[in-house]
Design an enzyme around this catalytic site. Sequence first.
Site, PDB file in Angstrom:
ATOM      1  N   PRO A  73      34.144  45.395  39.795  1.00 29.78           N
ATOM      2  CA  PRO A  73      34.911  44.335  40.439  1.00 29.78           C
ATOM      3  C   PRO A  73      34.945  43.238  39.189  1.00 29.78           C
ATOM      4  CG  PRO A  73      32.905  44.192  41.677  1.00 29.78           C
ATOM      5  CD  PRO A  73      33.029  45.588  40.848  1.00 29.78           C
ATOM      6  N   CYS A  74      35.528  43.294  38.102  1.00 33.33           N
ATOM      7  CA  CYS A  74      35.334  41.963  37.240  1.00 33.33           C
ATOM      8  C   CYS A  74      36.359  41.019  37.542  1.00 33.33           C
ATOM      9  CB  CYS A  74      35.665  42.659  35.901  1.00 33.33           C
ATOM     10  SG  CYS A  74      37.339  43.430  35.847  1.00 33.33           S
ATOM     11  N   HIS A  75      37.329  41.693  38.744  1.00 31.51           N
ATOM     12  CA  HIS A  75      38.250  40.359  39.144  1.00 31.51           C
ATOM     13  C   HIS A  75      37.450  39.325  40.010  1.00 31.51           C
ATOM     14  CE1 HIS A  75      38.045  43.748  42.164  1.00 31.51           C
ATOM     15  NE2 HIS A  75      38.426  42.861  42.902  1.00 31.51           N
TER      16      HIS A  75
END
Length: 164
Positions: free
Chosen positions: A133-135
């Site tokens: 989950p880089c967001h």
Amino acid sequence: MKFHPSTVQTRYAGPLGPMIVAATDRGLAGIWFEGQRHLPDTTAWPHAPDHPLLREAVAQLGDYFAGRRTQFELPLDLQGGTAFQQSVWQALLAIPAGGTTSYGDISRRVGRPAAVRAVGAAVGRNPLSIVVPCHRVLGRDGSLTGYAGGLERKSALLALEGAI
């Protein structure tokens, strides 16, 4: 990034746009929005929509977008990145759904507190959008900063998770 010769792919018509989902014999190796920054050349990868791991990844993505899933249960193949990139991607996996963190926090978590820009570069090259989950990484002041799939998608993903 280097991808294993066994890499296969399929397409997923996600609610935020078409996506490419890739796997190797080792695990899920990539999820990208079509046209996003750092999208590898996938033309040599065979299309394998019936591949069991690709089918499961697409099913779990569908559940995620429908609000029925907050965590993914898939084997991952992150071996295409450098040791530093892999450490950053592992740190991203520790960010819970609905939570956020900063690039500085990630740099401290991987033991490189002065490497905030390098962490940003590694986050931007994350091959497994949404699953890794880089967001969930924001600027120091909580602002939406870079996302290879576009800030509109980052905002939509955070809203889906209740983070904003």
